[in-house]
Each structure stands twice: as structure tokens, then as C-alpha cells.
Write a protein that holds these residues in place. Structure first.
Motif, mmCIF file in Angstrom:
data_model
loop_
_atom_site.group_PDB
_atom_site.id
_atom_site.type_symbol
_atom_site.label_atom_id
_atom_site.label_comp_id
_atom_site.label_asym_id
_atom_site.label_seq_id
_atom_site.Cartn_x
_atom_site.Cartn_y
_atom_site.Cartn_z
ATOM 1 N N LEU A 95 0.833 -1.195 0.000
ATOM 2 C CA LEU A 95 0.000 0.000 0.000
ATOM 3 C C LEU A 95 0.875 1.256 0.000
ATOM 4 O O LEU A 95 0.606 2.210 -0.741
ATOM 5 N N GLU A 99 0.704 4.062 -2.882
ATOM 6 C CA GLU A 99 0.330 5.419 -2.480
ATOM 7 C C GLU A 99 1.424 6.414 -2.867
ATOM 8 O O GLU A 99 1.132 7.525 -3.337
ATOM 9 N N ALA A 102 1.577 6.938 -6.714
ATOM 10 C CA ALA A 102 0.423 7.723 -7.163
ATOM 11 C C ALA A 102 0.569 9.196 -6.783
ATOM 12 O O ALA A 102 0.189 10.082 -7.544
ATOM 13 N N ALA A 103 1.126 9.442 -5.603
ATOM 14 C CA ALA A 103 1.268 10.814 -5.116
ATOM 15 C C ALA A 103 2.444 11.545 -5.752
ATOM 16 O O ALA A 103 2.490 12.780 -5.733
ATOM 17 N N ALA A 171 -1.022 2.074 -13.796
ATOM 18 C CA ALA A 171 -1.883 3.038 -13.114
ATOM 19 C C ALA A 171 -1.507 4.474 -13.456
ATOM 20 O O ALA A 171 -2.371 5.359 -13.476
ATOM 21 N N SER A 172 -0.229 4.716 -13.747
ATOM 22 C CA SER A 172 0.217 6.083 -14.031
ATOM 23 C C SER A 172 -0.237 6.573 -15.400
ATOM 24 O O SER A 172 -0.221 7.783 -15.664
ATOM 25 N N ASP A 176 -8.498 5.664 -16.190
ATOM 26 C CA ASP A 176 -9.290 5.566 -14.960
ATOM 27 C C ASP A 176 -8.648 4.526 -14.046
ATOM 28 O O ASP A 176 -9.169 3.426 -13.847
ATOM 29 N N LEU A 178 -7.117 2.326 -10.886
ATOM 30 C CA LEU A 178 -7.621 1.924 -9.580
ATOM 31 C C LEU A 178 -6.915 2.721 -8.486
ATOM 32 O O LEU A 178 -5.746 3.092 -8.633
ATOM 33 N N PRO A 179 -7.583 2.963 -7.369
ATOM 34 C CA PRO A 179 -6.915 3.612 -6.234
ATOM 35 C C PRO A 179 -5.788 2.725 -5.695
ATOM 36 O O PRO A 179 -5.780 1.504 -5.914
ATOM 37 N N ALA A 180 -4.863 3.339 -4.984
ATOM 38 C CA ALA A 180 -3.715 2.613 -4.435
ATOM 39 C C ALA A 180 -4.152 1.427 -3.589
ATOM 40 O O ALA A 180 -3.573 0.341 -3.653
ATOM 41 N N ARG A 181 -5.197 1.611 -2.791
ATOM 42 C CA ARG A 181 -5.670 0.536 -1.916
ATOM 43 C C ARG A 181 -6.152 -0.666 -2.729
ATOM 44 O O ARG A 181 -5.897 -1.815 -2.362
ATOM 45 N N ASP A 182 -6.817 -0.416 -3.842
ATOM 46 C CA ASP A 182 -7.297 -1.511 -4.685
ATOM 47 C C ASP A 182 -6.147 -2.206 -5.400
ATOM 48 O O ASP A 182 -6.158 -3.430 -5.579
#
Length: 199
Positions: A95, A99, A102-103, A171-172, A176, A178-182
Motif C-alpha cells: 500500500l 500510495e 500515485a502521489a 496506473a500512471s 481511470d 484503480l486507487p492505491a488501496r485496490d
């Protein structure tokens, strides 16, 4: 170079500004296409000042790689819940990885896309980061699986890190993502079932 109001900017803060600007430019333009003029303008300083602080474009790119690599490795380590069960430690590390990437999309682009494709010595810097993370993950896997040592789980650590990198890269750029948690949950489910059967 004095800041607005005549106050001098501390060296550490000035270097951070330059590195922030350089990471953004390298991520967007790539190492070869990026110019020191563009980086200096983005940082709000003169080109000679960039050279004074960081000597050359190669040195600047290396400094960007090292800073982003250290930040990513620290994020993964800090995310791990030290007193949690091994399975939870692995989950929290994943996670933390997703996170952070993504950030910090520019930092991730510099590490995953730019540095690895430009060639040496930059690829070696990223390989060093990867080795650190693989060793750390191998320790988590060994604890989670009750393995006698990390050699037993080393192939799984490499596979897990590679899968995490690929998911973060997808993801980058996904329209669309998925969120980091997914992302972490998907990879954890995939890895945990395989490990339960393999180790």
C-alpha cells in the motif's frame, strides 16, 4: 540569487527547488530532450546557478534519481506496520508503494521510465533501488511464510516487486486507474495465494 524581498534562500531549500523542477522536466521531456535552460526557468533561477549547485546535466539527473529512489524506499519501509502480523506487514508495504507512486507521478516516471531507458550510469542507480526493495520484501515474505531464510523466497520477492512496478506503471497512464488501496489488494490476493502453495 536573492528571493523576493531581498531574503536569501537557504542552500538546502534552493537545491530542493531545483530538484523539484528538474524531476518535473525530466519526467515530461525525458533526459535527452530536457535542457538546463528549461530546468533553470522552471526553478526560477539562472542556468549558471544550476551548474554551480549541480555541476552538469548528468549530475543533476543522478541527484534526481537518488532523491526519488530514497523517497520511495523510505515510503515503503515507513508504511510497514512493524508490530503487525507478517501478512499485514506485506500488505501495508504494498500500500505504501502504490500510495507513493500515485502521489509522486513525476518521480515515478523518472525512476521507472526515464532512468532505466537512458542507459548507464543511470540504470545502475535504479537497479540499486530495486535491489534494496527486493531485499526488504524478501525479508517480509520470509517472515510471512515461515521460511528459514530469504534465499528461499528470493524469486517470489523479485516477482512481487516486478508486478508492483508494472501495476504502478499501468496506473500512471490508465485513463481511470484503480486507487492505491485496490492495487495493493489485487496484488496481495494474487501473491498470497501463490505463496501459500509454493512455500
Amino acid at each position: 540569487m536573492p528571493a523576493a524581498g531581498g531574503k536569501r534562500v537557504p542552500r538546502a531549500e534552493r537545491e530542493r527547488q531545483m530538484l523539484d523542477a528538474a524531476v518535473a522536466v525530466f519526467a515530461r521531456r525525458g533526459f535527452r530532450a530536457a535542457s538546463m535552460d528549461e530546468i533553470a526557468e522552471a526553478a526560477g533561477v539562472s542556468k549558471p546557478l544550476v551548474y554551480l549547485y549541480l555541476e552538469s546535466k548528468d549530475a543533476l539527473f543522478t541527484a534526481c534519481i537518488r532523491r526519488e529512489a530514497d523517497a520511495l524506499a523510505t515510503a515503503v519501509r515507513d508504511a510497514v506496520e512493524a508490530d503487525a502480523p507478517p501478512e499485514r506487514q506485506l500488505w501495508s508495504g504494498l500500500l505504501g508503494f502504490f500510495e507513493h507512486t500515485a502521489a509522486h507521478p513525476d518521480g515515478w516516471a523518472v525512476l521507472y521510465t526515464q532512468a532505466r531507458t537512458v542507459g548507464e550510469p543511470f540504470a545502475a542507480e535504479v537497479a540499486g533501488l530495486r535491489a534494496r526493495i527486493v531485499d526488504f520484501v524478501a525479508g517480509l515474505l520470509a517472515a510471512a511464510c515461515g521460511a528459514p531464510d530469504t534465499r528461499t523466497v528470493a524469486p517470489y520477492a523479485y516477482a512481487l516487486v516486478g508486478a508492483a512496478e508494472s501495476l504502478a506503471a499501468w496506473a500512471s497512464t490508465a485513463p481511470d486507474p484503480l486507487p492505491a488501496r485496490d492495487l495493493a489488494a489485487s496484488l496481495m490476493t494474487f501473491a498470497w495465494k501463490g505463496l501459500a502453495q509454493a512455500v
